[in-house]
Design a protein around this motif. Structure first.
Motif, PDB file in Angstrom:
ATOM      1  N   ALA A  24    -111.721  42.843 -13.165  1.00 29.13           N
ATOM      2  CA  ALA A  24    -111.958  42.342 -11.806  1.00 29.13           C
ATOM      3  C   ALA A  24    -110.637  42.081 -11.076  1.00 29.13           C
ATOM      4  CB  ALA A  24    -112.794  41.063 -11.852  1.00 29.13           C
ATOM      5  N   LEU A  25    -109.663  41.545 -11.785  1.00 23.78           N
ATOM      6  CA  LEU A  25    -108.364  41.218 -11.190  1.00 23.78           C
ATOM      7  C   LEU A  25    -107.610  42.468 -10.732  1.00 23.78           C
ATOM      8  CD1 LEU A  25    -106.297  38.905 -10.682  1.00 23.78           C
ATOM      9  CD2 LEU A  25    -105.459  39.307 -12.995  1.00 23.78           C
ATOM     10  N   LEU A  26    -107.732  43.547 -11.500  1.00 23.85           N
ATOM     11  CA  LEU A  26    -106.948  44.748 -11.214  1.00 23.85           C
ATOM     12  C   LEU A  26    -107.663  45.792 -10.361  1.00 23.85           C
ATOM     13  CD1 LEU A  26    -105.185  45.344 -14.649  1.00 23.85           C
ATOM     14  CD2 LEU A  26    -104.553  43.791 -12.790  1.00 23.85           C
ATOM     15  N   THR A  27    -108.968  45.652 -10.216  1.00 23.52           N
ATOM     16  CA  THR A  27    -109.724  46.647  -9.455  1.00 23.52           C
ATOM     17  C   THR A  27    -109.173  46.777  -8.038  1.00 23.52           C
ATOM     18  OG1 THR A  27    -111.725  46.386 -10.762  1.00 23.52           O
ATOM     19  CG2 THR A  27    -112.011  47.237  -8.529  1.00 23.52           C
ATOM     20  N   GLY A  28    -108.859  48.023  -7.676  1.00 24.42           N
ATOM     21  CA  GLY A  28    -108.373  48.319  -6.336  1.00 24.42           C
ATOM     22  C   GLY A  28    -106.870  48.215  -6.163  1.00 24.42           C
ATOM     23  N   GLU A  29    -106.153  47.750  -7.191  1.00 23.33           N
ATOM     24  CA  GLU A  29    -104.691  47.635  -7.073  1.00 23.33           C
ATOM     25  C   GLU A  29    -104.028  48.795  -7.814  1.00 23.33           C
ATOM     26  OE1 GLU A  29    -101.273  47.336  -6.116  1.00 23.33           O
ATOM     27  OE2 GLU A  29    -102.462  45.693  -5.292  1.00 23.33           O
ATOM     28  N   PRO A  30    -103.317  49.662  -7.104  1.00 26.88           N
ATOM     29  CA  PRO A  30    -102.706  50.827  -7.754  1.00 26.88           C
ATOM     30  C   PRO A  30    -101.305  50.589  -8.323  1.00 26.88           C
ATOM     31  CG  PRO A  30    -102.467  51.019  -5.386  1.00 26.88           C
ATOM     32  CD  PRO A  30    -103.265  49.752  -5.647  1.00 26.88           C
ATOM     33  N   ASN A  31    -100.670  49.460  -8.009  1.00 27.19           N
ATOM     34  CA  ASN A  31     -99.288  49.250  -8.425  1.00 27.19           C
ATOM     35  C   ASN A  31     -99.217  48.855  -9.902  1.00 27.19           C
ATOM     36  OD1 ASN A  31     -96.791  47.378  -8.821  1.00 27.19           O
ATOM     37  ND2 ASN A  31     -96.325  48.709  -7.080  1.00 27.19           N
ATOM     38  N   VAL A  32     -98.528  49.674 -10.689  1.00 23.96           N
ATOM     39  CA  VAL A  32     -98.432  49.451 -12.136  1.00 23.96           C
ATOM     40  C   VAL A  32     -97.745  48.122 -12.445  1.00 23.96           C
ATOM     41  CG1 VAL A  32     -97.395  50.328 -14.274  1.00 23.96           C
ATOM     42  CG2 VAL A  32     -98.487  51.909 -12.676  1.00 23.96           C
ATOM     43  N   MET A  33     -96.626  47.836 -11.778  1.00 20.83           N
ATOM     44  CA  MET A  33     -95.872  46.607 -12.063  1.00 20.83           C
ATOM     45  C   MET A  33     -96.711  45.366 -11.755  1.00 20.83           C
ATOM     46  SD  MET A  33     -93.009  45.982 -13.499  1.00 20.83           S
ATOM     47  CE  MET A  33     -92.252  47.572 -13.304  1.00 20.83           C
ATOM     48  N   ALA A  34     -97.419  45.393 -10.646  1.00 17.52           N
ATOM     49  CA  ALA A  34     -98.279  44.260 -10.292  1.00 17.52           C
ATOM     50  C   ALA A  34     -99.379  44.071 -11.333  1.00 17.52           C
ATOM     51  CB  ALA A  34     -98.891  44.473  -8.903  1.00 17.52           C
ATOM     52  N   ASN A  35     -99.963  45.177 -11.776  1.00 12.63           N
ATOM     53  CA  ASN A  35    -101.057  45.083 -12.751  1.00 12.63           C
ATOM     54  C   ASN A  35    -100.569  44.590 -14.105  1.00 12.63           C
ATOM     55  OD1 ASN A  35    -102.936  45.837 -10.866  1.00 12.63           O
ATOM     56  ND2 ASN A  35    -102.924  47.986 -11.447  1.00 12.63           N
ATOM     57  N   LEU A  36     -99.401  45.055 -14.540  1.00 17.33           N
ATOM     58  CA  LEU A  36     -98.842  44.569 -15.801  1.00 17.33           C
ATOM     59  C   LEU A  36     -98.448  43.092 -15.691  1.00 17.33           C
ATOM     60  CD1 LEU A  36     -96.611  47.617 -16.793  1.00 17.33           C
ATOM     61  CD2 LEU A  36     -98.775  46.924 -17.853  1.00 17.33           C
ATOM     62  N   SER A  37     -97.938  42.700 -14.549  1.00 22.96           N
ATOM     63  CA  SER A  37     -97.558  41.297 -14.334  1.00 22.96           C
ATOM     64  C   SER A  37     -98.777  40.393 -14.419  1.00 22.96           C
ATOM     65  CB  SER A  37     -96.879  41.137 -12.971  1.00 22.96           C
ATOM     66  OG  SER A  37     -95.671  41.848 -12.937  1.00 22.96           O
ATOM     67  N   ASN A  38     -99.846  40.768 -13.736  1.00 23.65           N
ATOM     68  CA  ASN A  38    -101.057  39.952 -13.788  1.00 23.65           C
ATOM     69  C   ASN A  38    -101.686  39.966 -15.172  1.00 23.65           C
ATOM     70  OD1 ASN A  38    -101.411  38.532 -11.410  1.00 23.65           O
ATOM     71  ND2 ASN A  38    -102.223  40.300 -10.333  1.00 23.65           N
ATOM     72  N   ALA A  39    -101.612  41.085 -15.876  1.00 21.31           N
ATOM     73  CA  ALA A  39    -102.162  41.141 -17.235  1.00 21.31           C
ATOM     74  C   ALA A  39    -101.400  40.188 -18.159  1.00 21.31           C
ATOM     75  CB  ALA A  39    -102.107  42.571 -17.769  1.00 21.31           C
ATOM     76  N   SER A  40    -100.066  40.151 -18.054  1.00 24.55           N
ATOM     77  CA  SER A  40     -99.301  39.242 -18.917  1.00 24.55           C
ATOM     78  C   SER A  40     -99.584  37.785 -18.559  1.00 24.55           C
ATOM     79  CB  SER A  40     -97.803  39.546 -18.871  1.00 24.55           C
ATOM     80  OG  SER A  40     -97.258  39.299 -17.607  1.00 24.55           O
ATOM     81  N   ALA A  41     -99.724  37.493 -17.276  1.00 23.33           N
ATOM     82  CA  ALA A  41    -100.041  36.118 -16.865  1.00 23.33           C
ATOM     83  C   ALA A  41    -101.425  35.703 -17.354  1.00 23.33           C
ATOM     84  CB  ALA A  41     -99.957  35.998 -15.341  1.00 23.33           C
ATOM     85  N   LEU A  42    -102.378  36.624 -17.278  1.00 23.69           N
ATOM     86  CA  LEU A  42    -103.739  36.329 -17.746  1.00 23.69           C
ATOM     87  C   LEU A  42    -103.746  36.048 -19.245  1.00 23.69           C
ATOM     88  CD1 LEU A  42    -106.711  36.152 -16.828  1.00 23.69           C
ATOM     89  CD2 LEU A  42    -106.908  38.596 -17.342  1.00 23.69           C
ATOM     90  N   LEU A  43    -103.032  36.854 -20.008  1.00 17.63           N
ATOM     91  CA  LEU A  43    -102.957  36.627 -21.458  1.00 17.63           C
ATOM     92  C   LEU A  43    -102.255  35.310 -21.781  1.00 17.63           C
ATOM     93  CD1 LEU A  43    -102.128  40.229 -22.659  1.00 17.63           C
ATOM     94  CD2 LEU A  43    -104.198  38.919 -23.206  1.00 17.63           C
ATOM     95  N   ASN A  44    -101.212  34.985 -21.041  1.00 13.57           N
ATOM     96  CA  ASN A  44    -100.496  33.731 -21.275  1.00 13.57           C
ATOM     97  C   ASN A  44    -101.393  32.526 -21.011  1.00 13.57           C
ATOM     98  OD1 ASN A  44     -97.957  32.384 -21.931  1.00 13.57           O
ATOM     99  ND2 ASN A  44     -98.014  31.698 -19.811  1.00 13.57           N
ATOM    100  N   GLN A  45    -102.241  32.638 -20.016  1.00 12.82           N
ATOM    101  CA  GLN A  45    -103.185  31.563 -19.716  1.00 12.82           C
ATOM    102  C   GLN A  45    -104.276  31.480 -20.779  1.00 12.82           C
ATOM    103  OE1 GLN A  45    -105.382  32.168 -16.095  1.00 12.82           O
ATOM    104  NE2 GLN A  45    -106.322  30.161 -16.175  1.00 12.82           N
ATOM    105  N   PHE A  46    -104.667  32.612 -21.312  1.00  7.26           N
ATOM    106  CA  PHE A  46    -105.781  32.718 -22.257  1.00  7.26           C
ATOM    107  C   PHE A  46    -105.449  32.170 -23.641  1.00  7.26           C
ATOM    108  CE2 PHE A  46    -108.176  35.426 -25.319  1.00  7.26           C
ATOM    109  CZ  PHE A  46    -109.465  35.082 -24.957  1.00  7.26           C
ATOM    110  N   PHE A  47    -104.261  32.512 -24.145  1.00  7.37           N
ATOM    111  CA  PHE A  47    -103.899  32.162 -25.514  1.00  7.37           C
ATOM    112  C   PHE A  47    -103.267  30.786 -25.628  1.00  7.37           C
ATOM    113  CE2 PHE A  47    -103.943  36.755 -26.419  1.00  7.37           C
ATOM    114  CZ  PHE A  47    -104.538  36.752 -27.661  1.00  7.37           C
ATOM    115  N   ASP A  48    -103.506  30.164 -26.751  1.00  6.42           N
ATOM    116  CA  ASP A  48    -102.721  29.003 -27.149  1.00  6.42           C
ATOM    117  C   ASP A  48    -101.872  29.443 -28.346  1.00  6.42           C
ATOM    118  OD1 ASP A  48    -104.646  29.138 -29.144  1.00  6.42           O
ATOM    119  OD2 ASP A  48    -105.034  27.001 -29.193  1.00  6.42           O
TER     120      ASP A  48
END
Length: 159
Positions: A24-48
């Motif tokens: 849902a976060l990445l749908t519609g966003e074509p920029n690779v750097m933005a998508n990788l940045s949000n993916a790393s932030a999402l994982l950082n929030q998810f994991f302890d």
């Protein structure tokens, strides 16, 4: 295990929710750097119990640091060296219960004790790797591998 999240249920359900959030976060966003940045932030929030999460991207015969969450890290890793470089060579996920027992481990953060690295494969070639470190030994299990491989498959739809 996932104390940073408000999700109930087992690991598989938590990973499924995480992958849906990523999609849902990445749908519609074509920029690779933005998508990788949000993916790393999402994982950082998810994991302890982790101290670093991010990406290394292929650049010729080496991996180069990409978007991440954590302390400053090694910038370049030759293919075949360390856990990340070995993942590129093998084209498969590597779980390292004790990084000090891994031959050729590259210590970017002295606090890291265990690690999981998942390859990002596009058109049959390694595009990069997802790297997650923990200050605890034996932090990552088979369920983490399965969940993160699914997460990466969703990510690669947006890369």
């Amino acid at each position: 295990m996932f104390a940073k999240t408000a999700y109930a249920g087992d690991r598989q359900q938590q990973y499924e929710m995480l992958s849906k959030q990523l999609d849902a976060l990445l749908t519609g966003e074509p920029n690779v750097m933005a998508n990788l940045s949000n993916a790393s932030a999402l994982l950082n929030q998810f994991f302890d119990r982790i101290n670093w999460v991010g990406f290394y991207m292929m650049d010729g015969n080496e991996l180069v640091l990409g978007p991440f969450q954590g302390l400053p890290a090694c910038i370049r890793i030759p293919v075949g060296r360390g856990v990340c470089g070995s993942t590129v060579t093998k084209k498969e996920t590597i779980i390292v219960p004790d990084v000090h027992a891994f031959p050729g481990h590259i210590a970017c953060d002295a606090a890291s004790q265990s690690e999981i690295v998942v390859p990002l494969i596009k058109n049959g070639e390694v595009f990069g790797v997802l790297d997650i470190d923990s200050p605890e030994k034996n932090r990552f299990q088979k369920e983490d591998q399965q969940g993160l491989e699914h997460f990466v498959s969703i990510l690669m739809k947006h890369i």
